[in-house]
Write a protein that holds these residues in place. Structure first.
Motif, mmCIF file in Angstrom:
data_model
loop_
_atom_site.group_PDB
_atom_site.id
_atom_site.type_symbol
_atom_site.label_atom_id
_atom_site.label_comp_id
_atom_site.label_asym_id
_atom_site.label_seq_id
_atom_site.Cartn_x
_atom_site.Cartn_y
_atom_site.Cartn_z
ATOM 1 N N LEU A 103 2.626 18.247 -10.973
ATOM 2 C CA LEU A 103 3.273 18.533 -9.689
ATOM 3 C C LEU A 103 2.248 18.651 -8.577
ATOM 4 O O LEU A 103 2.448 18.153 -7.461
ATOM 5 N N MET A 104 1.146 19.316 -8.876
ATOM 6 C CA MET A 104 0.118 19.512 -7.855
ATOM 7 C C MET A 104 -0.472 18.175 -7.406
ATOM 8 O O MET A 104 -0.592 17.906 -6.205
ATOM 9 N N THR A 105 -0.830 17.310 -8.349
ATOM 10 C CA THR A 105 -1.428 16.029 -7.981
ATOM 11 C C THR A 105 -0.406 15.112 -7.305
ATOM 12 O O THR A 105 -0.733 14.392 -6.358
ATOM 13 N N ALA A 106 0.857 15.149 -7.775
ATOM 14 C CA ALA A 106 1.895 14.336 -7.129
ATOM 15 C C ALA A 106 2.113 14.796 -5.699
ATOM 16 O O ALA A 106 2.282 13.975 -4.784
ATOM 17 N N GLY A 107 2.107 16.108 -5.488
ATOM 18 C CA GLY A 107 2.287 16.630 -4.136
ATOM 19 C C GLY A 107 1.164 16.225 -3.212
ATOM 20 O O GLY A 107 1.397 15.880 -2.036
ATOM 21 N N MET A 108 -0.066 16.233 -3.714
ATOM 22 C CA MET A 108 -1.208 15.852 -2.881
ATOM 23 C C MET A 108 -1.105 14.401 -2.427
ATOM 24 O O MET A 108 -1.388 14.077 -1.268
ATOM 25 N N MET A 109 -0.702 13.515 -3.327
ATOM 26 C CA MET A 109 -0.561 12.114 -2.940
ATOM 27 C C MET A 109 0.590 11.925 -1.953
ATOM 28 O O MET A 109 0.488 11.169 -0.987
ATOM 29 N N THR A 110 1.692 12.639 -2.198
ATOM 30 C CA THR A 110 2.860 12.492 -1.327
ATOM 31 C C THR A 110 2.561 12.958 0.086
ATOM 32 O O THR A 110 2.922 12.282 1.069
ATOM 33 N N VAL A 111 1.916 14.111 0.229
ATOM 34 C CA VAL A 111 1.656 14.633 1.585
ATOM 35 C C VAL A 111 0.666 13.743 2.335
ATOM 36 O O VAL A 111 0.727 13.659 3.570
ATOM 37 N N GLN A 112 -0.223 13.062 1.606
ATOM 38 C CA GLN A 112 -1.113 12.138 2.298
ATOM 39 C C GLN A 112 -0.333 10.977 2.897
ATOM 40 O O GLN A 112 -0.603 10.544 4.026
ATOM 41 N N GLY A 113 0.642 10.472 2.139
ATOM 42 C CA GLY A 113 1.486 9.421 2.683
ATOM 43 C C GLY A 113 2.279 9.904 3.887
ATOM 44 O O GLY A 113 2.416 9.203 4.891
ATOM 45 N N ILE A 114 2.804 11.134 3.810
ATOM 46 C CA ILE A 114 3.540 11.708 4.937
ATOM 47 C C ILE A 114 2.627 11.891 6.141
ATOM 48 O O ILE A 114 3.003 11.600 7.287
ATOM 49 N N PHE A 149 0.835 -1.206 0.000
ATOM 50 C CA PHE A 149 0.000 0.000 0.000
ATOM 51 C C PHE A 149 0.865 1.249 0.000
ATOM 52 O O PHE A 149 0.604 2.203 -0.732
ATOM 53 N N ALA A 150 1.909 1.267 0.822
ATOM 54 C CA ALA A 150 2.758 2.458 0.923
ATOM 55 C C ALA A 150 3.413 2.789 -0.412
ATOM 56 O O ALA A 150 3.590 3.965 -0.752
ATOM 57 N N LEU A 151 3.741 1.777 -1.191
ATOM 58 C CA LEU A 151 4.378 2.012 -2.478
ATOM 59 C C LEU A 151 3.435 2.676 -3.473
ATOM 60 O O LEU A 151 3.867 3.110 -4.538
ATOM 61 N N GLY A 152 2.156 2.760 -3.129
ATOM 62 C CA GLY A 152 1.224 3.502 -3.963
ATOM 63 C C GLY A 152 1.346 5.001 -3.779
ATOM 64 O O GLY A 152 0.872 5.775 -4.613
ATOM 65 N N PHE A 153 2.003 5.445 -2.687
ATOM 66 C CA PHE A 153 2.172 6.874 -2.410
ATOM 67 C C PHE A 153 3.573 7.373 -2.750
ATOM 68 O O PHE A 153 3.733 8.400 -3.409
ATOM 69 N N LEU A 154 4.587 6.658 -2.287
ATOM 70 C CA LEU A 154 5.949 7.194 -2.309
ATOM 71 C C LEU A 154 6.467 7.530 -3.709
ATOM 72 O O LEU A 154 7.062 8.600 -3.901
ATOM 73 N N PRO A 155 6.288 6.667 -4.742
ATOM 74 C CA PRO A 155 6.863 6.999 -6.048
ATOM 75 C C PRO A 155 6.181 8.179 -6.744
ATOM 76 O O PRO A 155 6.684 8.641 -7.771
ATOM 77 N N TYR A 156 5.040 8.653 -6.220
ATOM 78 C CA TYR A 156 4.396 9.807 -6.832
ATOM 79 C C TYR A 156 5.355 10.993 -6.908
ATOM 80 O O TYR A 156 5.365 11.748 -7.883
ATOM 81 N N LEU A 157 6.157 11.182 -5.870
ATOM 82 C CA LEU A 157 7.079 12.319 -5.840
ATOM 83 C C LEU A 157 8.114 12.207 -6.948
ATOM 84 O O LEU A 157 8.454 13.203 -7.598
ATOM 85 N N TRP A 185 -1.923 21.342 -0.998
ATOM 86 C CA TRP A 185 -1.126 20.333 -0.293
ATOM 87 C C TRP A 185 -1.351 20.314 1.213
ATOM 88 O O TRP A 185 -1.342 19.234 1.826
ATOM 89 N N VAL A 186 -1.513 21.475 1.839
ATOM 90 C CA VAL A 186 -1.570 21.523 3.300
ATOM 91 C C VAL A 186 -2.815 20.820 3.862
ATOM 92 O O VAL A 186 -2.697 20.013 4.797
ATOM 93 N N PRO A 187 -4.035 21.071 3.351
ATOM 94 C CA PRO A 187 -5.204 20.413 3.963
ATOM 95 C C PRO A 187 -5.142 18.891 3.979
ATOM 96 O O PRO A 187 -5.384 18.284 5.032
ATOM 97 N N PRO A 188 -4.805 18.201 2.868
ATOM 98 C CA PRO A 188 -4.785 16.733 2.955
ATOM 99 C C PRO A 188 -3.693 16.191 3.847
ATOM 100 O O PRO A 188 -3.812 15.064 4.346
ATOM 101 N N LEU A 189 -2.621 16.954 4.062
ATOM 102 C CA LEU A 189 -1.563 16.511 4.970
ATOM 103 C C LEU A 189 -2.127 16.207 6.358
ATOM 104 O O LEU A 189 -1.729 15.234 7.013
#
Length: 438
Positions: A372-383, A83-91, A255-259
């Motif tokens: 960049l915007m969509t990749a950032g949204m997925m990455t911050v959710q994983g973080i 599951f985690a690998l679904g987030f990390l490579p987005y960046l 990016w900030v709200p989904p984080l």
């Protein structure tokens, strides 16, 4: 990006003019604006149906691959890592490959990304594929996903124009994605009772192929957005987008709200265990946030005008995680579900923010910026999920969620201040950014 055998697609400047229809001209708001106006656009309907198939493939593959890895290894760590690998490579994909979205024809990118995903899933089906390769293939799918999503988002602006139809089209795709959280894993679970995990992956490969076919045959060919312009590649092109303070400030608001919003979802299981409720109650906690998001978007898209949606962006965004303060009293399931529903409903601010964003980004950088915007949204959710888990090791779950309400609101105030300072809520000439329906 591999070349796709497409006889009707040409590189910029090497073939006839594109046959794409012009975006709908601006005009007065129709008497009954809303999602029906978007669905009347034939090309959008094709993109919408392709999105349904692609989304089904993603959801089923996540569940099936997780089960398959666990069956092969009996390791909960490797299963959760899937599951985690679904987030990390987005960046990685979002930063290194974002330039492709403006340098190549968008239809070609969309089709090739779907074919790459289908090919990766087909390799997962092969019985001899080792676990390490399965995880690598999962990473490959995640790497191309932000390129696909960013290109599709930019293409919506070509299909629907930069006005209210674009905003509603984006909203419809988000609503479908949120609905998948409610129904997708249930469908996948039922499927896995009928077929083994590799059989479910065959279904996934088929959905990606159907999506590729729909996009290839049902959407118009368009030239690369940076045709005839200098298009910086790699990290230099990414920095070229982020140097624009207005665009950077808008990205922060995405990016900030989904984080912070994902924290209760990440901690739902330990919270349900702490208050001693059933798995059915856990399901209610997991569903409350996406149900609120769907309800908020449907209301804003159906009943609010573009100007009203623009005015409520900051008020809704700034109050988005305040309902989490209710966790301070360690509420029962009903009150916690209300807090999550209210937090989800504030997500309606994204409709107005979408309008600001598409208007602020130069057209030749639109694909890269949206990737960049969509990749950032997925990455911050994983973080955010990872951070929630770490915090819960040192403090009670309800304290972590309540603290998220405080910390998240402070960060949102800072992001909103930067947004104001950058003038991102205004037009290029200082005029109000409201765009007429059309």
């Amino acid at each position: 990006m591999p070349k796709h055998d497409d006889p009707t697609t040409t590189l910029p400047g090497t073939g006839p003019e594109p046959t794409a229809p012009a975006p709908p001209p601006p005009g007065p708001a129709p008497a009954g604006p809303g999602y029906r106006a978007v669905l009347r656009v034939r090309e959008f309907r094709i993109v919408f149906v392709a999105h349904l198939f692609s989304l089904l493939g993603v959801v089923v593959s996540e569940l099936a691959l997780t089960v398959l890895v666990y069956e092969l290894t009996r390791s909960p760590l490797l299963s959760s890592l899937t599951f985690a690998l679904g987030f990390l490579p987005y960046l990685v994909g979002g930063t290194l490959l974002a330039g492709l979205t403006d340098r190549l024809p968008p239809r070609r990118i969309l089709v090739v990304c779907d074919l790459v995903c289908a090919g990766c899933v087909v390799l997962m089906v092969v019985p001899a594929t080792p676990v390490a390769v399965l995880l690598a293939l999962r990473c490959a799918v995640a790497v191309v996903s932000p390129v696909f999503n960013g290109t599709r988002m930019a293409t919506l602006a070509d299909i629907l124009g930069e006005g209210d139809l674009f905003v509603l089209g984006r909203s419809l795709l988000r609503i479908v994605s949120q609905s998948a959280l409610l129904a997708g894993f249930a469908v996948g679970g039922v499927l896995l009772t009928v077929v083994p995990p590799r059989g479910a992956l065959v279904v996934t490969a088929t959905t990606f192929l159907v999506s590729a076919l729909l996009l290839r045959l049902g959407t118009a060919r368009r030239p690369a957005r940076a045709a005839g312009k200098a298009a910086a590649g790699g990290l230099s092109g990414t920095w070229a987008v982020l140097r624009n303070r207005r665009v950077r400030a808008l990205m922060l608001m995405f990016w900030v709200p989904p984080l912070f919003a994902v924290v209760p979802e990440a901690l739902a299981a330990p919270y349900a265990d702490r208050i001693g409720v059933s798995t059915a109650a856990l399901g209610l906690l997991m569903c409350a946030l996406p149900v609120g998001t769907i309800a908020g978007e449907l209301f804003a898209g159906s009943f609010l005008t573009a100007s009203t949606r623009s005015r409520i962006v900051l008020p809704l965004a700034l109050t988005g995680v305040l309902p989490y303060l209710l966790y301070a009293v360690e509420p029962g399931v009903a009150l916690a579900a209300v807090a999550l529903f209210l937090a989800g409903a504030t997500g309606a601010y994204t409709l107005g923010l979408d309008a600001w964003f598409v208007a602020a980004v130069p057209e030749e950088q639109r694909g890269r910026a949206m990737t960049l915007m969509t990749a950032g949204m997925m990455t911050v959710q994983g973080i955010g999920m990872a951070g929630a888990g770490v915090a819960a090791e040192f403090a009670p779950v309800h304290t972590v969620v309540a603290g998220t309400g405080v910390l998240g609101t402070l960060c949102l105030l800072a992001a909103a201040a930067e947004l104001r300072a950058a003038g991102a809520t205004e037009g290029r000439d200082g005029a109000d950014r409201h765009v007429p329906h059309g």
